[in-house]
Design an enzyme around this catalytic site. Structure first.
Site, PDB file in Angstrom:
ATOM      1  N   ASP A  68       0.838  -1.188   0.000  1.00  0.00           N
ATOM      2  CA  ASP A  68       0.000   0.000   0.000  1.00  0.00           C
ATOM      3  C   ASP A  68       0.878   1.246   0.000  1.00  0.00           C
ATOM      4  O   ASP A  68       1.573   1.528   0.972  1.00  0.00           O
ATOM      5  CB  ASP A  68      -0.899   0.002   1.253  1.00  0.00           C
ATOM      6  CG  ASP A  68      -1.858   1.184   1.249  1.00  0.00           C
ATOM      7  OD1 ASP A  68      -3.006   1.005   0.819  1.00  0.00           O
ATOM      8  OD2 ASP A  68      -1.442   2.290   1.673  1.00  0.00           O
ATOM      9  N   TYR A 125       3.267   9.872  -0.665  1.00  0.00           N
ATOM     10  CA  TYR A 125       4.388   9.350   0.123  1.00  0.00           C
ATOM     11  C   TYR A 125       5.732   9.593  -0.572  1.00  0.00           C
ATOM     12  O   TYR A 125       6.784   9.499   0.073  1.00  0.00           O
ATOM     13  CB  TYR A 125       4.258   7.841   0.386  1.00  0.00           C
ATOM     14  CG  TYR A 125       2.982   7.374   1.062  1.00  0.00           C
ATOM     15  CD1 TYR A 125       2.118   8.259   1.712  1.00  0.00           C
ATOM     16  CD2 TYR A 125       2.645   6.028   1.057  1.00  0.00           C
ATOM     17  CE1 TYR A 125       0.955   7.800   2.311  1.00  0.00           C
ATOM     18  CE2 TYR A 125       1.485   5.562   1.666  1.00  0.00           C
ATOM     19  CZ  TYR A 125       0.636   6.458   2.283  1.00  0.00           C
ATOM     20  OH  TYR A 125      -0.501   5.990   2.869  1.00  0.00           O
ATOM     21  N   HIS A 171      -7.159   9.883  -1.949  1.00  0.00           N
ATOM     22  CA  HIS A 171      -6.468   9.819  -0.650  1.00  0.00           C
ATOM     23  C   HIS A 171      -7.230  10.559   0.458  1.00  0.00           C
ATOM     24  O   HIS A 171      -7.353  10.060   1.570  1.00  0.00           O
ATOM     25  CB  HIS A 171      -5.055  10.409  -0.811  1.00  0.00           C
ATOM     26  CG  HIS A 171      -4.073   9.919   0.201  1.00  0.00           C
ATOM     27  ND1 HIS A 171      -2.732   9.790  -0.062  1.00  0.00           N
ATOM     28  CD2 HIS A 171      -4.225   9.523   1.487  1.00  0.00           C
ATOM     29  CE1 HIS A 171      -2.112   9.338   1.012  1.00  0.00           C
ATOM     30  NE2 HIS A 171      -3.000   9.171   1.967  1.00  0.00           N
TER      31      HIS A 171
END
Ligand code: A2P
Length: 293
Positions: free
Chosen positions: A56, A61, A119
């Site tokens: 994931d 990120y 997100h």
């Protein structure tokens, strides 16, 4: 008995869950939130060696390239891997959403992801029109760039809105859940729509929970660690879960959760640790409005 290279017995099989679009997802994986980009290839390679097959990540990120490098060097069959990424907060307008997924696929070295998520709902940005973003993901699925689509951090109202306006139910809602933060309303609404809960920060970000006396007592009872108990609780609740660690030995520890189960009383004792809103460690999705520059 045959063993993984990590020394774990091979009977530690990860259960599979069927989602509402009839695809399947390994219930357990490795998360790479807060894994520094320079360490991501090593962390994901360690995880794949230990036996994890579900990764994931997220555009936000900044470490999709490291995930892609680990996937490439592992040389596994694509069908044996499950890869999720998530739309960054600055890419919500539909044209940008498509371009962003193409960029992700390039970094990951994949033709399609297994799961693509919005997100954050960002209800105070983009004129509050997260439905247009959801419609863009529906089109990306139809175009074959993602096998399944879902959302993350969607509150009950956000879920109700996109389902009412598009008729398409997300496959999952990835939300913060751990013993100190049960996130009950979001979990219940996700289940009511027939979507699956994915739990992020299942260890409460490695904070106080892991030394809570209720958790340490249950851990002692089973000869397990507090982290293993917190993770087993998520599995027993039916959640999809992917703990993060940068340490190989913790990745192995976190994977050793398939040889025990919690009793009904233990599950209830963990549920009773819920502190409500004050147990939340991350931002509140109703007001979170951060957009990277
Ligand atoms: P580290 O990466 O240094 O191992 P969450 O998934 O709830 O966000 O928690 C992640 C945090 O928990 C990280 O700080 C991680 O630290 C830590 N962590 C991961 N696995 C374990 C474990 N088995 N025991 C204790 N802490 C852990």
């Amino acid at each position: 008995m045959t063993e993984h290279r990590s020394g774990l017995p091979t009977d530690m099989t990860v259960p599979t869950i069927t989602l509402n679009d009839q695809t399947t997802i390994p219930q357990y994986g490795v998360g790479v939130w807060q894994v520094p980009p320079a360490e991501t290839e090593r962390v994901v390679s360690d995880a794949l060696e230990i036996g994890y097959r579900h990764i994931d990540t997220a555009q936000m990120y900044g470490n999709e390239a490291g995930v892609g490098a680990a996937i490439k060097s592992a040389g596994l069959d694509r069908a044996d891997l499950y890869v999720t990424t998530k739309l960054n907060n600055n890419r919500h307008d539909p044209a940008s959403a498509k371009a962003s997924l193409e960029e992700s696929l390039d970094r990951l070295g994949l033709d399609k992801v297994d799961l693509f998520l919005i997100h954050w709902p960002l209800p105070t940005q983009y004129d509050g029109d997260y439905t247009a973003t959801w419609q863009a993901l529906i089109e990306l699925r139809e175009a074959g760039l993602a096998t399944s689509i879902g959302v993350s951090n969607f509150q009950p109202e956000h879920l109700d809105t996109i389902v009412e306006r598009t008729g398409v139910v997300p496959a999952v809602n990835q939300i913060e859940v751990h013993p100190y933060f049960a996130n009950t309303a979001a979990r219940e609404t996700t289940a009511r729509h027939g979507a699956h809960v994915e739990a992020w920060s299942p260890l409460g970000q490695g904070g106080g929970e892991l030394s809570d006396p209720v958790i340490t007592a249950i851990a002692e009872q089973h000869g397990k660690t507090p982290a293993q108990v917190a993770l087993r609780w998520q599995l027993d609740l039916g959640h999809i879960v992917f703990p993060k660690s940068t340490h190989r030995e913790r990745l192995a520890e976190n994977f050793a959760v398939f040889d025990f189960a919690l009793s009904t009383d233990e599950i209830a004792a963990l549920a009773a640790l819920d502190k409500g809103e004050s147990g939340r460690t991350g931002p509140n999705p109703d007001v979170f409005d951060w957009i990277p520059s």
